[in-house]
Design an enzyme around this catalytic site. Structure first.
Site, PDB file in Angstrom:
ATOM      1  N   CYS A 153       0.832  -1.222   0.000  1.00 37.47           N
ATOM      2  CA  CYS A 153       0.000   0.000   0.000  1.00 37.47           C
ATOM      3  C   CYS A 153       0.858   1.261   0.000  1.00 37.47           C
ATOM      4  CB  CYS A 153      -0.901   0.035   1.237  1.00 37.47           C
ATOM      5  SG  CYS A 153      -1.770  -1.494   1.555  1.00 37.47           S
ATOM      6  N   GLU A 158     -26.422  12.359  11.052  1.00 38.35           N
ATOM      7  CA  GLU A 158     -25.611  13.191  11.949  1.00 38.35           C
ATOM      8  C   GLU A 158     -24.105  12.935  11.823  1.00 38.35           C
ATOM      9  OE1 GLU A 158     -26.659  15.653  13.642  1.00 38.35           O
ATOM     10  OE2 GLU A 158     -25.157  16.040  15.181  1.00 38.35           O
TER      11      GLU A 158
HETATM   12  C1  LIG Z   1      -4.789 -10.450   2.205  1.00 36.96           C
HETATM   13  S1  LIG Z   1      -4.145  -8.864   2.009  1.00 36.96           S
HETATM   14  C2  LIG Z   1      -3.738  -8.586   0.299  1.00 36.96           C
HETATM   15  C3  LIG Z   1      -2.973  -7.277   0.114  1.00 36.96           C
HETATM   16  C4  LIG Z   1      -3.791  -6.115   0.570  1.00 36.96           C
HETATM   17  O1  LIG Z   1      -4.850  -5.827   0.012  1.00 36.96           O
HETATM   18  C5  LIG Z   1      -3.390  -5.303   1.697  1.00 36.96           C
HETATM   19  O2  LIG Z   1      -4.069  -4.349   2.017  1.00 36.96           O
HETATM   20  C6  LIG Z   1      -2.182  -5.588   2.532  1.00 36.96           C
HETATM   21  O3  LIG Z   1      -1.030  -5.256   1.924  1.00 36.96           O
HETATM   22  P1  LIG Z   1       0.335  -5.330   2.724  1.00 36.96           P
HETATM   23  O4  LIG Z   1       1.377  -5.370   1.656  1.00 36.96           O
HETATM   24  O5  LIG Z   1       0.404  -4.106   3.595  1.00 36.96           O
HETATM   25  O6  LIG Z   1       0.329  -6.564   3.588  1.00 36.96           O
HETATM   26 ZN   LIG Z   2      -5.790  -3.958   0.745  1.00 37.64          ZN
END
Ligand SMILES: CSCCC(=O)C(=O)COP(=O)(O)O
Ligand SMILES: [Zn+2]
EC number: 4.2.1.109
Length: 256
Positions: free
Chosen positions: A100, A148
């Site tokens: 992310c 609200e």
């Molecule tokens: C089962 S989680 C798949 C990846 C994802 O959508 C996520 O948000 C987590 O990504 P990360 O690389 O932070 O583990």
């Molecule tokens: Zn995710």
């Protein structure tokens, strides 16, 4: 080497603090709370914090509720020449930074946020599925009014105050991609199209929510999850979640 502490070339000092509000302590403690809400279960979801020029990021694919401060990555925003090829001031051994990361960085660089939370909340996913049934053209944003909890949201970037009871809250929806990083260009497009939004839903996946402070990101994420749950339950009861109620008396600013 200019950015590094020569006493420890992995800059471990950046994640050691007694202060519970330090980002390296706060990310694990917030994620532990988010796990209890079903927001970051099964390693999905996460959270990132920017403090001054430093960005603190969780590792990828770990149980987010069990993270430790020593698991946290740190990067210096102003030192990045290419945000797709990032260099880290601190990298924990044997881990990878969250997938992310480019989405969190978009919230920091394009929206001036200091915290971005990504959840895989059932309510967020269900809202995107309900919108999907409305078909092309009607499925691109979640809109809700006359509830609200809408007052829990800021009016938008560089705008003072929060939304009022009669304002419309609009959250854009983008389509999911096979890899989390590939969502970045679509998230950035949605940010351009909805400059006042503090969140973007990802169809069949979850939601990204940010704020100017950690407190605002957290409370906006909580308000949004409340509204998603409410909308799903209203749908189940056959109540439309968009109301066309007009104020019966003139609305003064102080009443909103
Ligand atoms: C089962 S989680 C798949 C990846 C994802 O959508 C996520 O948000 C987590 O990504 P990360 O690389 O932070 O583990
Ligand atoms: Zn995710």
């Amino acid at each position: 080497m200019a950015d590094q502490d020569m006493s420890n070339n992995n800059n471990d000092n950046l994640v050691v603090s007694e202060n519970p509000e330090h980002p390296a302590n706060l990310i694990p403690s917030l994620c532990a709370k988010f796990w209890t809400l079903g927001w970051v279960t099964g390693t999905g979801g996460g959270c990132s914090i920017k403090e001054d020029d430093l960005v603190y990021i969780a590792p990828s694919g770990v149980q987010k509720e069990l993270m430790k401060p020593s698991d946290i990555y740190v990067l210096k925003l102003s030192s990045q020449t290419d945000l797709r090829n990032r260099s880290y001031l601190r990298s924990p051994p044997c881990l990878k930074p969250s997938q992310c990361t480019p989405l969190f960085l978009a919230a920091f660089t394009k929206r001036g946020a200091s915290c971005c939370i990504h959840t895989h909340s059932h309510w967020a996913v269900l809202v995107t599925l309900i919108l999907e049934t409305r078909g092309p053209g009607f499925d691109k944003a979640f809109e809700i009014n006359n509830i609200e909890q809408i007052k829990g949201f800021g009016r938008g970037l560089d705008k003072k105050g929060n939304l009022g009871y009669h304002d419309m809250l609009r959250i854009p929806v983008i389509e999911n991609t096979a890899h989390e990083e590939d969502l970045t260009e679509f998230l950035e497009e949605a940010m351009e199209k909805y400059p006042d939004a503090y969140a973007v839903l990802v169809r069949r996946h979850g939601v990204y929510v940010w704020g100017e402070t950690v407190h605002k990101a957290k409370t906006q994420c909580e308000s949004l999850d409340y509204l998603f749950q409410l909308a799903v339950e209203m749908k189940q009861l056959g109540i439309p979640w968009l109301s066309d109620i007009e104020p019966t008396v003139p609305v003064r600013k102080s009443q909103q």
